[in-house]
Design a protein around this motif. Sequence first.
Motif, mmCIF file in Angstrom:
data_model
loop_
_atom_site.group_PDB
_atom_site.id
_atom_site.type_symbol
_atom_site.label_atom_id
_atom_site.label_comp_id
_atom_site.label_asym_id
_atom_site.label_seq_id
_atom_site.Cartn_x
_atom_site.Cartn_y
_atom_site.Cartn_z
ATOM 1 N N CYS A 195 4.270 -8.676 -12.619
ATOM 2 C CA CYS A 195 4.893 -7.435 -12.136
ATOM 3 C C CYS A 195 4.711 -6.487 -12.958
ATOM 4 N N ASP A 196 5.067 -7.081 -14.357
ATOM 5 C CA ASP A 196 5.058 -5.960 -15.717
ATOM 6 C C ASP A 196 3.661 -5.257 -15.710
ATOM 7 N N MET A 197 2.422 -5.956 -15.344
ATOM 8 C CA MET A 197 1.258 -5.637 -15.563
ATOM 9 C C MET A 197 0.773 -4.365 -14.704
ATOM 10 N N PHE A 198 1.653 -4.243 -13.607
ATOM 11 C CA PHE A 198 1.329 -3.289 -12.673
ATOM 12 C C PHE A 198 2.267 -2.352 -12.619
ATOM 13 N N ASP A 199 3.689 -2.456 -12.924
ATOM 14 C CA ASP A 199 4.647 -1.547 -12.720
ATOM 15 C C ASP A 199 4.353 -0.187 -13.180
ATOM 16 N N GLY A 200 3.636 -0.162 -14.384
ATOM 17 C CA GLY A 200 3.393 1.203 -14.980
ATOM 18 C C GLY A 200 2.324 1.995 -14.174
ATOM 19 N N LYS A 201 1.364 1.315 -13.597
ATOM 20 C CA LYS A 201 0.304 1.669 -13.090
ATOM 21 C C LYS A 201 0.711 2.322 -11.491
ATOM 22 N N ILE A 202 1.672 1.581 -10.826
ATOM 23 C CA ILE A 202 1.979 2.110 -9.844
ATOM 24 C C ILE A 202 3.236 3.230 -9.965
ATOM 25 N N ALA A 203 3.915 3.446 -11.150
ATOM 26 C CA ALA A 203 4.631 4.352 -11.101
ATOM 27 C C ALA A 203 4.029 5.719 -11.537
ATOM 28 N N ARG A 204 2.724 5.762 -12.161
ATOM 29 C CA ARG A 204 1.999 6.835 -12.511
ATOM 30 C C ARG A 204 1.132 7.304 -11.187
ATOM 31 N N THR A 205 1.376 6.714 -10.193
ATOM 32 C CA THR A 205 0.737 7.133 -8.918
ATOM 33 C C THR A 205 1.701 8.369 -8.250
ATOM 34 N N LYS A 206 2.754 8.226 -8.608
ATOM 35 C CA LYS A 206 3.579 9.506 -8.223
ATOM 36 C C LYS A 206 3.487 10.546 -9.063
ATOM 37 N N LYS A 207 2.856 11.486 -8.721
ATOM 38 C CA LYS A 207 2.436 12.741 -9.639
ATOM 39 C C LYS A 207 3.863 13.751 -9.729
ATOM 40 N N ASN A 208 4.784 13.740 -8.917
ATOM 41 C CA ASN A 208 5.699 14.743 -8.906
ATOM 42 C C ASN A 208 6.971 14.174 -9.581
ATOM 43 N N ARG A 209 6.741 13.111 -10.348
ATOM 44 C CA ARG A 209 8.033 12.497 -11.134
ATOM 45 C C ARG A 209 8.958 13.424 -11.816
ATOM 46 N N THR A 210 10.077 13.599 -11.756
ATOM 47 C CA THR A 210 10.847 14.358 -12.512
ATOM 48 C C THR A 210 11.035 13.848 -14.016
ATOM 49 N N GLU A 211 11.275 14.640 -14.910
ATOM 50 C CA GLU A 211 11.543 14.217 -16.324
ATOM 51 C C GLU A 211 12.816 12.965 -16.408
ATOM 52 N N ASP A 212 13.674 13.285 -15.580
ATOM 53 C CA ASP A 212 14.881 12.121 -15.431
ATOM 54 C C ASP A 212 14.249 10.867 -14.908
#
Length: 218
Positions: free
Chosen positions: A44-61
């Motif tokens: 799970c940890d290998m892919f969580d960051g890659k998935i998170a970065r697919t959302k381009k409009n993430r807020t700073e929070d």
Amino acid sequence: MIGFYDYTVILTYISFISGVAGLFSASTMHLRWAIFFLAFSGLCDMFDGKIARTKKNRTEDEKAFGIQIDSLCDIVCFGVLPVMICYKMGMDHIYSMLILALYGLAGLIRLGYFNVMEAKRQVQEEGARKYYQGLPITSMAIALPILFVASPLFPSHFAFIVVLHIAVALVGFLFIFDFKLRKPSVKQVFLIVALVTAAVAVIVFAWRGWWSLMQNRS
């Protein structure tokens, strides 16, 4: 409700639940399943960051929350869980527990340092890191399952426990040793996933009674 619950953090939450299941398994001496849950959290940890970065409009929070929640999850799954597994596997002497405590502390220091430096880096640049600074704490989700699977190759249970002590001490030291390690490519990640998956499959489905046999070979 407070917190964030979108798809960018779902794998982190699943990883945490897997880590808790691993703690329950280890505490009741279901070591095969404890190793399975450790490896699954690693996947799970290998892919969580890659998935998170697919959302381009993430807020700073959302970005800051992602950094914090990932490290909080990691200390449970790859800090506390391996300590419990290794303790149940035979690292139960005073010097063994000291090694395990230092391993956990090294993981905690590494993750705290990572949080500080990653927050600073994300202000200065976009995208993912290209290098790890020190050995990532998730490395134990690869090292421990492979060592566990390879244990029948050792001449005795005692020899396995000696190697286990050395491995835990070395990995813990490398958590805080200042060196650069290039992050694996996508192809290398899939190779690691395949290797760990194969090891876990052997643990869960093939060697049902082998741990008792290993202990009898002391």
